[in-house]
Design an enzyme around this catalytic site. Structure first.
Site, mmCIF file in Angstrom:
data_model
loop_
_atom_site.group_PDB
_atom_site.id
_atom_site.type_symbol
_atom_site.label_atom_id
_atom_site.label_comp_id
_atom_site.label_asym_id
_atom_site.label_seq_id
_atom_site.Cartn_x
_atom_site.Cartn_y
_atom_site.Cartn_z
ATOM 1 N N ARG A 1 0.818 -1.222 0.000
ATOM 2 C CA ARG A 1 0.000 0.000 0.000
ATOM 3 C C ARG A 1 0.847 1.265 0.000
ATOM 4 O O ARG A 1 0.504 2.253 0.646
ATOM 5 C CB ARG A 1 -0.934 -0.007 1.203
ATOM 6 N N CYS A 2 1.917 1.232 -0.730
ATOM 7 C CA CYS A 2 2.863 2.346 -0.791
ATOM 8 C C CYS A 2 2.793 2.982 -2.173
ATOM 9 O O CYS A 2 2.490 2.313 -3.155
ATOM 10 C CB CYS A 2 4.276 1.802 -0.516
ATOM 11 N N GLY A 3 3.081 4.250 -2.245
ATOM 12 C CA GLY A 3 3.125 4.939 -3.528
ATOM 13 C C GLY A 3 4.208 4.406 -4.451
ATOM 14 O O GLY A 3 4.175 4.634 -5.658
ATOM 15 N N PHE A 4 5.193 3.691 -3.893
ATOM 16 C CA PHE A 4 6.271 3.115 -4.689
ATOM 17 C C PHE A 4 6.021 1.652 -5.059
ATOM 18 O O PHE A 4 6.888 0.997 -5.631
ATOM 19 C CB PHE A 4 7.606 3.215 -3.936
ATOM 20 N N THR A 5 4.846 1.132 -4.733
ATOM 21 C CA THR A 5 4.550 -0.283 -4.953
ATOM 22 C C THR A 5 4.720 -0.697 -6.411
ATOM 23 O O THR A 5 5.076 -1.838 -6.698
ATOM 24 C CB THR A 5 3.135 -0.631 -4.439
#
Length: 180
Positions: free
Chosen positions: A57-61
């Site tokens: 659930r990360c913007g870098f996923t």
């Protein structure tokens, strides 16, 4: 004042990497994979190892895609190991949910560990070792922080979350160190 800040940063950076005493190597560490089987880093002695703390659930996923491409292209000489972590409150799932997400969303085939802490007192022993031997640049500041281990079991570089595994900077570094 600006010169003092720059000099201080350079000194701090220099000292943080000079901590390496390497009483242990990365090869002295292991993880349990997402299904509970042992991943021993010593099994990858002839390869570069890229250890990346990951979260769904990360913007870098979306970097999962670049990591999979990297692994697929260079797997003769490199292994990527994803370490799911909720240290930054972006991986709430259990191991089964993480495995399903990685496989169904990104088709991940590189090794994924069970969920681990990557910072603080509860950090996995690998991350404590990395901090002790490479300094603060080895401490993840966020998800998708990359630690590169050379063929001798030592940290040679770290890359922050903002450096994509598909970037020319990262790929060039990997290719250069595969050749060495």
């Amino acid at each position: 004042m600006k010169k003092i800040v720059i000099i201080s940063l350079l000194m701090f950076s220099f000292f943080s990497k000079s901590l390496a005493n390497y009483n242990e190597l990365a090869y002295d560490h292991s993880f349990k994979d997402i299904e509970g089987e042992l991943i021993e880093l010593k099994d990858f002695k002839d390869k570069l190892i890229v250890v990346v703390n990951v979260a769904s659930r990360c913007g870098f996923t979306n970097q999962y895609e670049g990591l999979e491409d990297l692994y697929t292209k260079y797997k003769e000489n490199l292994v990527v190991i994803g370490v799911p972590s909720n240290s930054f409150k972006q991986e709430p799932g259990d191991n089964k949910e993480i495995k399903t997400f990685c496989e169904s969303t990104f088709g991940i085939t590189f090794p994924i560990t069970e969920k681990n802490a990557v910072i603080g007192n509860d950090a996995h022993s690998f991350y404590k070792w990395a901090k002790e031997n490479h300094g603060i640049s080895a401490i993840p500041k966020w998800n998708f922080h990359k630690i590169i281990i050379d063929k001798n079991g030592k940290i040679i570089e770290t890359f922050s979350s903002i450096v994509k595994p598909s970037s020319s900077k990262f790929i060039n570094y990997i290719e250069e160190n595969i050749r060495n």
